[in-house]
Design a protein around this motif. Structure first.
Motif, PDB file in Angstrom:
ATOM      1  N   PRO A 110       6.819   1.073   7.997  1.00 38.74           N
ATOM      2  CA  PRO A 110       7.538   2.130   7.269  1.00 38.74           C
ATOM      3  C   PRO A 110       6.627   3.191   6.666  1.00 38.74           C
ATOM      4  CG  PRO A 110       7.529   0.106   5.988  1.00 38.74           C
ATOM      5  CD  PRO A 110       6.945  -0.237   7.337  1.00 38.74           C
ATOM      6  N   GLY A 111       5.324   2.984   6.746  1.00 39.88           N
ATOM      7  CA  GLY A 111       4.402   4.003   6.243  1.00 39.88           C
ATOM      8  C   GLY A 111       4.332   4.093   4.739  1.00 39.88           C
ATOM      9  N   LEU A 112       4.620   2.994   4.066  1.00 42.16           N
ATOM     10  CA  LEU A 112       4.581   2.953   2.608  1.00 42.16           C
ATOM     11  C   LEU A 112       3.580   1.895   2.163  1.00 42.16           C
ATOM     12  CD1 LEU A 112       8.441   2.962   1.910  1.00 42.16           C
ATOM     13  CD2 LEU A 112       6.876   4.899   1.586  1.00 42.16           C
ATOM     14  N   PRO A 113       3.031   2.021   0.956  1.00 40.39           N
ATOM     15  CA  PRO A 113       2.213   0.928   0.426  1.00 40.39           C
ATOM     16  C   PRO A 113       3.006  -0.376   0.461  1.00 40.39           C
ATOM     17  CG  PRO A 113       2.049   2.866  -0.979  1.00 40.39           C
ATOM     18  CD  PRO A 113       3.125   3.155   0.018  1.00 40.39           C
ATOM     19  N   GLN A 114       2.345  -1.481   0.744  1.00 35.28           N
ATOM     20  CA  GLN A 114       3.048  -2.746   0.970  1.00 35.28           C
ATOM     21  C   GLN A 114       3.956  -3.147  -0.186  1.00 35.28           C
ATOM     22  OE1 GLN A 114       2.771  -4.162   4.054  1.00 35.28           O
ATOM     23  NE2 GLN A 114       4.590  -5.287   3.353  1.00 35.28           N
ATOM     24  N   PRO A 115       3.516  -3.007  -1.465  1.00 40.66           N
ATOM     25  CA  PRO A 115       4.427  -3.390  -2.562  1.00 40.66           C
ATOM     26  C   PRO A 115       5.728  -2.585  -2.553  1.00 40.66           C
ATOM     27  CG  PRO A 115       2.179  -3.185  -3.370  1.00 40.66           C
ATOM     28  CD  PRO A 115       2.180  -2.622  -1.994  1.00 40.66           C
ATOM     29  N   ILE A 116       5.668  -1.319  -2.132  1.00 42.32           N
ATOM     30  CA  ILE A 116       6.887  -0.508  -2.072  1.00 42.32           C
ATOM     31  C   ILE A 116       7.695  -0.871  -0.833  1.00 42.32           C
ATOM     32  CG2 ILE A 116       7.791   1.845  -1.870  1.00 42.32           C
ATOM     33  CD1 ILE A 116       5.438   2.804  -3.516  1.00 42.32           C
ATOM     34  N   ALA A 117       7.027  -1.055   0.305  1.00 43.79           N
ATOM     35  CA  ALA A 117       7.740  -1.438   1.528  1.00 43.79           C
ATOM     36  C   ALA A 117       8.503  -2.739   1.339  1.00 43.79           C
ATOM     37  CB  ALA A 117       6.751  -1.559   2.686  1.00 43.79           C
ATOM     38  N   ASP A 118       7.949  -3.642   0.549  1.00 44.30           N
ATOM     39  CA  ASP A 118       8.600  -4.937   0.325  1.00 44.30           C
ATOM     40  C   ASP A 118       9.902  -4.816  -0.454  1.00 44.30           C
ATOM     41  OD1 ASP A 118       6.573  -6.195   1.673  1.00 44.30           O
ATOM     42  OD2 ASP A 118       5.478  -6.816  -0.132  1.00 44.30           O
TER      43      ASP A 118
END
Length: 454
Positions: free
Chosen positions: A228-236
């Motif tokens: 999704p192209g987002l930092p992992q904590p945000i993608a989660d």
């Protein structure tokens, strides 16, 4: 048109209560200070998706021609509508009729445009009047008060062409005109820069909102096995699948609701106009006309505590989403940056801790079309508070909202700062303008001020 014929030997009517002129300052009629004052074609042009601009009165209400929402015409229509005169840099656009009239704006550089209905083109004489000075003179409170007595028409207020050609123009020496225009133009440029900055900032915040909560880009990417192209904590924070709902497919674990269930909605009211003691107090009050504004940072009027108590109007806290529900501004959505109250042509929507105002505002803007599709009424189209309450609303998880708010709220705060800066700059400009253009405040050593030889 017969009433648009030039009236020969028409006396020059000067603004009332005007001070004695400084040495070298003179009065002229507008047509004597110009190479031409040209009326628009009295027809409605066919609009197209691409081509030269057509200028309407609503495009210059700020005193600047705003191209971002201006309509366009074909090359053929452009040639027809510019057969008498081709607008160019140094000319002024002037609105003569409608809700917004008596406003001047400069023709932008390298911009091909023609006149829509209700518009006039003014071509100043270069050696007589500086076009930047003339635009500020025509937009001054002095002239706004002066033209008020010349309004005619009933349904549509208007200025006829002979009246416009005979408008009084106060002319300082040309060098001083340029110095005055430079001072006021510097403030106008900063105001315009703030406006463009705010448009960019809002577009950034809205793009994020649309990606996450309308197009569901992170969810779609995860569902398709893409990054999704987002930092992992945000993608989660985003699920990897969808579920059916009355809103269509929505991210799994999110829920569908309505504005009325999740937010507070308030319909305004108006104190009696027959009771002077209700008005002129210190409580900000707005009407639907303010919904045209990007951010509401100043009221339409002020009411008293007695006026607040006698009407149905209720207090709207800072950063309330306001929707115009009737009249010419029907469906316009704005955000308040002041605590205010409103009249009955406005519904205020107040967010909550779980669905904050910065989320509610964009949701309403993105979903206003179905709301307006349910409008009722004949001559006066309108929607009502119940329509607003019934507007479907998507409720993401608290963590997704919090992550969005961490990005969006600082952007909204910066927009507010720019709005307040613009308010201060406009107040300074509006205080300086009548003093400069009337000679009450004299610009000494104009040549040195403009960077030339003293």
């Amino acid at each position: 048109m017969a009433d648009d014929a030039v009236l020969e030997n028409k006396p020059l009517h000067l603004p009332s209560r005007f001070a004695n002129l400084p040495p070298g300052w003179t009065w002229r009629r507008l047509d004597d200070a110009c190479d031409g004052v040209f009326d628009c074609p009295h027809s409605t042009p066919c609009l197209v998706d691409a081509g030269p601009f057509v200028v309407r009165s609503q495009d210059i209400i700020t005193g600047v021609f705003r191209t971002e929402k201006a309509a366009r015409v074909s090359e053929e229509t452009y040639k027809e509508r510019t057969s008498r005169v081709v607008p160019a840099r140094g000319d002024l656009l002037y609105s003569r009729e409608g809700t917004y009239f008596g406003i001047a704006a400069e023709v932008p550089e390298q911009t091909r445009l023609c006149l829509g209905q209700r518009m006039v083109l003014i071509r100043p004489k270069p050696g007589v009047v500086d076009f930047r000075f003339l635009s500020r003179w025509l937009n001054s409170p002095i002239m706004a008060s002066h033209i008020h007595g010349y309004r005619d028409g009933t349904v549509a207020e208007r200025l006829n062409l002979p009246t416009i050609r005979a408008l009084p123009v106060l002319l300082p020496p040309l060098l001083e005109q340029r110095a005055i225009a430079h001072i006021l133009g510097t403030l106008d440029d900063k105001i315009e820069l703030n406006r463009r900055m705010n448009e960019t900032l809002e577009a950034m915040a809205r793009a994020l909102f649309k990606s996450w909560f309308v197009d569901f880009d992170p969810v779609r990417a995860k569902a398709e096995g893409r990054n999704p192209g987002l930092p992992q904590p945000i993608a989660d924070l985003f699920p990897d699948s969808f579920e059916d709902s009355e809103l269509g497919d929505i991210p799994r674990g999110w829920r569908k609701s309505t504005i009325g269930r999740e937010a507070m909605t308030l319909l305004g009211g108006t104190p009696s106009r027959d009771e002077p003691s209700y008005w002129g107090g210190d409580i900000p009050w707005i009407n639907s006309g303010k919904a045209n504004e990007f951010r509401i940072v100043e009221p339409s009027e002020f009411i008293t505590r007695k006026g607040l108590e006698c009407s149905a109007t209720k207090s709207l806290p800072l950063r309330t989403t306001v929707i115009a529900i009737t009249g010419a501004t029907l469906g316009q959505v704005s955000l308040t940056e002041i605590e205010t109250c409103a009249n009955q042509s406005v519904v205020g929507v107040i967010g909550s801790d779980t669905l904050p105002n910065e989320y509610v505002y964009f949701w309403v803007k993105e979903n206003i079309t179905p709301l307006i599709a349910g409008q009722t009424g004949g001559a006066q189209q309108h929607i009502n508070k119940n329509n607003v309450n019934d507007l479907p609303l998507l409720c993401p998880t608290a963590n997704a909202i919090a992550s969005y708010l961490a990005v969006a709220r600082p952007i909204f705060d910066r927009i507010k700062t720019c709005c307040l800066s613009t308010l201060s700059l406009a107040a300074l400009r509006d205080a300086l303008l009548p003093k400069l253009v009337s000679g009450q405040l004299h610009v000494k050593n104009s040549a040195a001020f403009l960077g030339g030889p003293a």
